[in-house]
Scaffold this motif. Structure first.
Motif, PDB file in Angstrom:
ATOM      1  N   ALA A  47      26.536  31.339  42.482  1.00 65.09           N
ATOM      2  CA  ALA A  47      26.175  32.768  43.233  1.00 65.09           C
ATOM      3  C   ALA A  47      26.945  33.883  42.406  1.00 65.09           C
ATOM      4  CB  ALA A  47      26.360  33.092  44.770  1.00 65.09           C
ATOM      5  N   GLY A  48      28.197  33.486  41.869  1.00 65.90           N
ATOM      6  CA  GLY A  48      29.134  34.494  41.364  1.00 65.90           C
ATOM      7  C   GLY A  48      30.283  33.641  40.721  1.00 65.90           C
ATOM      8  N   LYS A  49      31.133  34.533  40.063  1.00 62.73           N
ATOM      9  CA  LYS A  49      32.292  33.917  39.252  1.00 62.73           C
ATOM     10  C   LYS A  49      33.488  34.844  39.377  1.00 62.73           C
ATOM     11  CE  LYS A  49      31.090  36.014  34.924  1.00 62.73           C
ATOM     12  NZ  LYS A  49      30.749  35.816  33.363  1.00 62.73           N
ATOM     13  N   VAL A  50      34.442  34.346  39.270  1.00 65.21           N
ATOM     14  CA  VAL A  50      35.815  35.376  39.660  1.00 65.21           C
ATOM     15  C   VAL A  50      36.049  36.352  38.441  1.00 65.21           C
ATOM     16  CG1 VAL A  50      38.378  35.429  39.919  1.00 65.21           C
ATOM     17  CG2 VAL A  50      37.005  33.622  41.101  1.00 65.21           C
ATOM     18  N   VAL A  51      35.898  37.532  38.742  1.00 68.03           N
ATOM     19  CA  VAL A  51      36.040  38.572  37.710  1.00 68.03           C
ATOM     20  C   VAL A  51      37.339  39.284  37.563  1.00 68.03           C
ATOM     21  CG1 VAL A  51      33.535  38.787  37.331  1.00 68.03           C
ATOM     22  CG2 VAL A  51      34.921  40.450  39.242  1.00 68.03           C
ATOM     23  N   PHE A  52      38.247  39.098  38.664  1.00 65.50           N
ATOM     24  CA  PHE A  52      39.688  39.586  38.570  1.00 65.50           C
ATOM     25  C   PHE A  52      40.123  38.868  39.839  1.00 65.50           C
ATOM     26  CE2 PHE A  52      42.912  42.959  40.012  1.00 65.50           C
ATOM     27  CZ  PHE A  52      43.656  42.707  39.142  1.00 65.50           C
ATOM     28  N   ASP A  53      41.285  38.339  39.628  1.00 63.57           N
ATOM     29  CA  ASP A  53      42.142  37.367  40.443  1.00 63.57           C
ATOM     30  C   ASP A  53      43.359  37.828  40.628  1.00 63.57           C
ATOM     31  OD1 ASP A  53      43.069  35.223  42.111  1.00 63.57           O
ATOM     32  OD2 ASP A  53      41.992  33.818  40.756  1.00 63.57           O
ATOM     33  N   LEU A  54      43.779  38.420  42.066  1.00 65.36           N
ATOM     34  CA  LEU A  54      44.939  39.051  42.470  1.00 65.36           C
ATOM     35  C   LEU A  54      45.988  37.844  42.578  1.00 65.36           C
ATOM     36  CD1 LEU A  54      43.910  41.567  45.283  1.00 65.36           C
ATOM     37  CD2 LEU A  54      45.166  41.951  43.243  1.00 65.36           C
ATOM     38  N   ARG A  55      45.475  36.596  42.604  1.00 66.99           N
ATOM     39  CA  ARG A  55      46.484  35.515  42.849  1.00 66.99           C
ATOM     40  C   ARG A  55      47.361  35.096  41.681  1.00 66.99           C
ATOM     41  NH1 ARG A  55      42.227  31.159  44.782  1.00 66.99           N
ATOM     42  NH2 ARG A  55      41.337  32.255  42.857  1.00 66.99           N
ATOM     43  N   THR A  56      46.639  35.274  40.552  1.00 67.31           N
ATOM     44  CA  THR A  56      47.328  35.034  39.409  1.00 67.31           C
ATOM     45  C   THR A  56      47.470  36.239  38.500  1.00 67.31           C
ATOM     46  OG1 THR A  56      45.297  34.552  38.138  1.00 67.31           O
ATOM     47  CG2 THR A  56      46.136  32.764  39.188  1.00 67.31           C
ATOM     48  N   SER A  57      47.124  37.348  38.875  1.00 66.91           N
ATOM     49  CA  SER A  57      47.462  38.712  37.967  1.00 66.91           C
ATOM     50  C   SER A  57      48.939  38.784  37.638  1.00 66.91           C
ATOM     51  CB  SER A  57      46.924  39.676  38.640  1.00 66.91           C
ATOM     52  OG  SER A  57      47.103  40.994  38.023  1.00 66.91           O
ATOM     53  N   LYS A  58      49.071  38.984  36.275  1.00 66.79           N
ATOM     54  CA  LYS A  58      50.419  39.618  35.792  1.00 66.79           C
ATOM     55  C   LYS A  58      50.082  41.091  35.585  1.00 66.79           C
ATOM     56  CE  LYS A  58      52.583  35.653  35.666  1.00 66.79           C
ATOM     57  NZ  LYS A  58      51.396  34.765  36.231  1.00 66.79           N
ATOM     58  N   ALA A  59      49.166  41.641  35.571  1.00 71.66           N
ATOM     59  CA  ALA A  59      48.919  43.139  35.246  1.00 71.66           C
ATOM     60  C   ALA A  59      48.862  43.806  36.469  1.00 71.66           C
ATOM     61  CB  ALA A  59      47.431  43.370  34.614  1.00 71.66           C
ATOM     62  N   GLU A  60      48.705  43.299  37.574  1.00 70.42           N
ATOM     63  CA  GLU A  60      48.680  44.068  38.900  1.00 70.42           C
ATOM     64  C   GLU A  60      49.952  43.702  39.645  1.00 70.42           C
ATOM     65  OE1 GLU A  60      48.110  46.549  41.832  1.00 70.42           O
ATOM     66  OE2 GLU A  60      48.083  44.416  42.422  1.00 70.42           O
ATOM     67  N   GLN A  61      50.759  44.606  40.046  1.00 67.64           N
ATOM     68  CA  GLN A  61      51.972  44.391  40.626  1.00 67.64           C
ATOM     69  C   GLN A  61      52.030  44.834  42.035  1.00 67.64           C
ATOM     70  OE1 GLN A  61      54.431  42.217  39.523  1.00 67.64           O
ATOM     71  NE2 GLN A  61      52.823  41.779  37.994  1.00 67.64           N
ATOM     72  N   ASN A  62      51.188  45.471  42.561  1.00 64.96           N
ATOM     73  CA  ASN A  62      51.167  46.025  44.138  1.00 64.96           C
ATOM     74  C   ASN A  62      50.487  45.075  44.925  1.00 64.96           C
ATOM     75  OD1 ASN A  62      52.722  48.388  43.463  1.00 64.96           O
ATOM     76  ND2 ASN A  62      50.725  49.432  42.665  1.00 64.96           N
ATOM     77  N   TYR A  63      49.080  45.017  45.142  1.00 64.84           N
ATOM     78  CA  TYR A  63      48.363  44.189  45.882  1.00 64.84           C
ATOM     79  C   TYR A  63      48.434  42.774  45.759  1.00 64.84           C
ATOM     80  CZ  TYR A  63      46.833  48.585  47.833  1.00 64.84           C
ATOM     81  OH  TYR A  63      46.847  49.885  48.350  1.00 64.84           O
ATOM     82  N   SER A  64      48.835  42.429  44.545  1.00 66.04           N
ATOM     83  CA  SER A  64      48.952  40.945  44.263  1.00 66.04           C
ATOM     84  C   SER A  64      50.269  40.476  44.839  1.00 66.04           C
ATOM     85  CB  SER A  64      49.373  40.606  42.659  1.00 66.04           C
ATOM     86  OG  SER A  64      50.490  41.174  42.274  1.00 66.04           O
ATOM     87  N   GLN A  65      50.919  41.324  45.371  1.00 61.56           N
ATOM     88  CA  GLN A  65      52.465  40.700  46.033  1.00 61.56           C
ATOM     89  C   GLN A  65      52.262  40.721  47.576  1.00 61.56           C
ATOM     90  OE1 GLN A  65      54.837  39.652  44.045  1.00 61.56           O
ATOM     91  NE2 GLN A  65      53.175  40.134  42.547  1.00 61.56           N
ATOM     92  N   LEU A  66      50.973  41.124  48.200  1.00 60.42           N
ATOM     93  CA  LEU A  66      51.073  41.323  49.575  1.00 60.42           C
ATOM     94  C   LEU A  66      50.746  39.999  50.422  1.00 60.42           C
ATOM     95  CD1 LEU A  66      48.547  44.217  50.189  1.00 60.42           C
ATOM     96  CD2 LEU A  66      50.917  44.230  50.993  1.00 60.42           C
TER      97      LEU A  66
END
Length: 341
Positions: free
Chosen positions: A212-231
């Protein structure tokens, strides 16, 4: 009065007193009776500590008879708790902060999954975006229909915060639609009711596995996003009024869930059979993969630094501006029980 008559009268009185005592006791629970508790929860990995505590008998060990009331969203769990049809709810870490700021006194009793669990999934009509590029992902969201479990849920909050952080107005630049979880969310993506959505395990595996879909942005593994990836994600919660009226029951809940957190984090041979029973539609290999990525996240402690970091993120993104203190939204009287497992 003859001595035999006195003895007979004394025996009759004693019998009557005994009968009266038994009748009075029959109308109320005895000290050894289990205490009935209802907890609203969604059967998802992030809320699995309450299910694990139930399946492994940890609630019974604490003298509790717990009924887990299934819901389809964190919002539904919260409404059940506020409406007093249940005693507690498993929902997002931010929920007590938001509710307390609005005058509803709710506190987290014990941590469950204390790390980010969210990823964004795009359907067949969603544009391709570079890996781990939150700005490109948010630009791609503009003008599309975007799914969340429910309005006001943790996923909704995170999506809106991330959109705002990267310059998209969530009120005007995207249509945010409540699609629920599980099969309902998968169907919404498959049918084109939404073009993308925010999700977590095991729904992520269900959605991607079904095509049905594919992961296009993963907060669990992101190194670029440092705010919501840490919640941090989820806690077991109750109203402050219920906690005040039921301190011993609340403490027992904390101890049981803390034990379950320890099992999930440290005892895979015990945890995995329970998880496989909770998600029979997933293959054992899928469950092992999901669990492996998340097992270190299960922690009972809700520390002040964790709260302060989360509040900094919420306020920085303009999502949460209420002046709410750590002690208001965390039941710190149970802090010693967080490590009692």
């Amino acid at each position: 009065m003859q001595r035999s008559t006195v003895r007979r009268a004394a025996a009759i009185i004693a019998a009557l007193l005994t009968l009266t005592g038994l009748t009075a006791c029959a109308g109320r629970p005895q000290s050894g009776d289990p205490k009935n508790v209802k907890i609203a929860a969604i059967n998802l990995l992030t809320f699995s500590p309450v299910y694990v505590a139930d399946k492994l008998g940890f609630f019974k060990d604490e003298g509790l008879d717990v009924t887990i009331v299934p819901t389809t969203s964190g919002d539904a769990s919260v409404q059940a708790m506020l409406g007093r049809s249940v005693d507690g709810a498993t929902t997002g870490f931010d929920t007590p902060i938001e509710l307390t700021a609005k005058g509803q006194a709710v506190q987290s009793l014990v941590g469950m999954e204390m790390a980010t669990i969210y990823a964004f999934v795009g359907g067949k009509n969603f544009p391709a975006v570079p890996a781990d590029d939150p700005a490109a992902f948010v630009r791609a969201v503009k003008g599309h229909k975007f799914g969340v479990a429910s309005s006001g849920s943790t996923g909704d909050l995170i999506a809106r915060g991330l959109f705002t952080e990267y310059g998209l107005d969530p009120e005007h630049d995207v249509s945010i639609i409540a699609v629920g979880t599980g099969a309902a969310a998968t169907a919404a993506l498959q049918s084109g009711a939404v073009d993308a959505l925010i999700s977590y395990e095991p729904d992520l595996t269900r959605i991607t596995g079904s095509g049905a879909g594919k992961v296009v942005f993963d907060l669990r593994t992101s190194k670029a996003e440092q705010n919501y990836s840490q919640l941090p994600t989820s806690t077991l919660q109750a109203t402050s009024a219920w906690i005040k009226s039921n301190p011993d029951i609340a403490r027992s809940l904390v101890r049981a869930v803390a034990r379950a957190d320890t099992v999930l984090r440290e005892k895979s041979d015990t945890a995995l059979p329970v998880l496989k029973g909770l998600y029979p539609e997933l293959s054992p290999q899928q469950i092992e993969s999901i669990y492996s990525a998340s097992r270190s996240h299960f922690r009972a402690e809700i520390s002040r630094p964790t709260f302060d970091s989360a509040m900094k993120i919420y306020r920085g993104a303009g999502v949460e501006t209420g002046q709410v203190s750590y002690e208001q939204v965390v039941a710190t009287q149970f802090s010693q029980d967080w490590s009692a497992a």
